[in-house]
Design a protein around this motif. Structure first.
Motif, PDB file in Angstrom:
ATOM      1  N   VAL A  13     -13.946   9.512  25.179  1.00 18.54           N
ATOM      2  CA  VAL A  13     -12.994   8.451  24.832  1.00 18.54           C
ATOM      3  C   VAL A  13     -13.662   7.541  23.807  1.00 18.54           C
ATOM      4  O   VAL A  13     -14.469   6.672  24.145  1.00 18.54           O
ATOM      5  N   LEU A  17      -9.485   6.273  19.740  1.00 24.96           N
ATOM      6  CA  LEU A  17      -8.504   6.569  20.786  1.00 24.96           C
ATOM      7  C   LEU A  17      -8.075   5.294  21.510  1.00 24.96           C
ATOM      8  O   LEU A  17      -6.901   5.134  21.867  1.00 24.96           O
ATOM      9  N   ARG A  18      -9.011   4.397  21.720  1.00 28.68           N
ATOM     10  CA  ARG A  18      -8.663   3.122  22.360  1.00 28.68           C
ATOM     11  C   ARG A  18      -7.729   2.312  21.454  1.00 28.68           C
ATOM     12  O   ARG A  18      -6.786   1.680  21.933  1.00 28.68           O
ATOM     13  N   GLN A  20      -5.608   3.484  19.273  1.00 25.68           N
ATOM     14  CA  GLN A  20      -4.286   4.109  19.319  1.00 25.68           C
ATOM     15  C   GLN A  20      -3.540   3.728  20.588  1.00 25.68           C
ATOM     16  O   GLN A  20      -2.338   3.430  20.571  1.00 25.68           O
ATOM     17  N   LYS A  21      -4.255   3.704  21.701  1.00 27.57           N
ATOM     18  CA  LYS A  21      -3.614   3.358  22.973  1.00 27.57           C
ATOM     19  C   LYS A  21      -3.176   1.902  23.002  1.00 27.57           C
ATOM     20  O   LYS A  21      -2.088   1.574  23.478  1.00 27.57           O
ATOM     21  N   LYS A  22      -4.036   1.007  22.474  1.00 31.96           N
ATOM     22  CA  LYS A  22      -3.729  -0.423  22.498  1.00 31.96           C
ATOM     23  C   LYS A  22      -2.837  -0.858  21.340  1.00 31.96           C
ATOM     24  O   LYS A  22      -2.306  -1.965  21.345  1.00 31.96           O
ATOM     25  N   GLN A  23      -2.715   0.004  20.345  1.00 30.95           N
ATOM     26  CA  GLN A  23      -1.902  -0.274  19.158  1.00 30.95           C
ATOM     27  C   GLN A  23      -2.425  -1.451  18.321  1.00 30.95           C
ATOM     28  O   GLN A  23      -1.643  -2.203  17.736  1.00 30.95           O
ATOM     29  N   ASP A  56      -5.183  -7.164  23.067  1.00 25.19           N
ATOM     30  CA  ASP A  56      -6.232  -7.254  24.076  1.00 25.19           C
ATOM     31  C   ASP A  56      -7.372  -8.129  23.556  1.00 25.19           C
ATOM     32  O   ASP A  56      -7.978  -7.809  22.533  1.00 25.19           O
ATOM     33  N   GLY A  98     -12.395  -1.729  22.232  1.00 20.60           N
ATOM     34  CA  GLY A  98     -11.059  -1.913  21.691  1.00 20.60           C
ATOM     35  C   GLY A  98     -10.512  -3.319  21.821  1.00 20.60           C
ATOM     36  O   GLY A  98      -9.305  -3.543  21.670  1.00 20.60           O
TER      37      GLY A  98
END
Length: 199
Positions: A13, A17-18, A20-23, A56, A98
């Protein structure tokens, strides 16, 4: 003593990738300025603003850090420098996770800001909270300037210790001329495109 026999571990991870997940991308917003300039106030307001936008965040505040992670450090030149180095390393970890990190540290010396920038690389966003010494001293939120003037606090930045004004900050806000909300909007307008870049 310098660590030996260590090797950076790679994980499945990764940072992209973080993001992309958190946008949103991560970064470290490093607030620099005299005590009483408004670093923590603006940082806190900005974090609330970002939180409402589902970004975040986490704040690393000078006093709070010295109550825990850096409670073994005093205020000599060497200890102040180590304080900043540790915070930069912690900020680097948060950014890798992230998170948009907000730091509120006087960071008076140019060489320490350069070292933080070297540790954080492109994640480092320097925000100079520009406020005249006389205004900071008039606010004296914690009563520190009065104590420093009496000689009760040695090595106090702006009174008995130097503050080197940032020459080329990424962002400069003037808290004696701008409201907190105006400062927040100025910072947001500067970082918003970067937060969503390359997603």
């Amino acid at each position: 003593m310098k660590s030996t026999n260590v090797k950076k571990q790679a994980f499945q991870v990764a940072r992209d990738l973080r993001a992309q997940k958190k946008q949103h991308q991560s970064m470290v917003l490093w607030f620099v300025g005299l005590s009483g300039s408004g670093k923590s106030t603006v940082s806190d307001a900005l974090e609330a603003f970002l939180f409402e936008k589902h970004i975040d965040t986490y704040t690393l505040d000078g006093d709070n850090i010295r109550m825990g992670l850096n409670k073994d450090l005093g205020f000599t030149v060497e200890e102040r420098s180590e304080n900043i180095r540790r915070i930069a390393e912690v900020g680097k970890l948060f950014a890798d996770a992230g998170t948009v990190v907000l730091t509120a540290f006087i960071t008076p010396m140019h060489q320490d800001r350069q070292r933080a920038k070297a540790i954080l690389g492109e994640d480092y966003v320097e925000i100079y909270v520009n406020c005249p010494l006389e205004v900071c001293e008039a606010r004296d939120v914690k009563g520190l300037y009065a104590r420093a003037r009496k000689g009760e606090i040695p090595n106090f930045t702006g009174i008995t210790a130097p503050f080197e004004v940032p020459k080329n900050p990424d962002i400069e806000i003037k808290t004696n001329e701008q409201s907190v909300d105006e400062c927040v909007v100025q910072i947001w307008n500067t970082i918003k495109n970067r937060l969503t870049s390359t997603l």
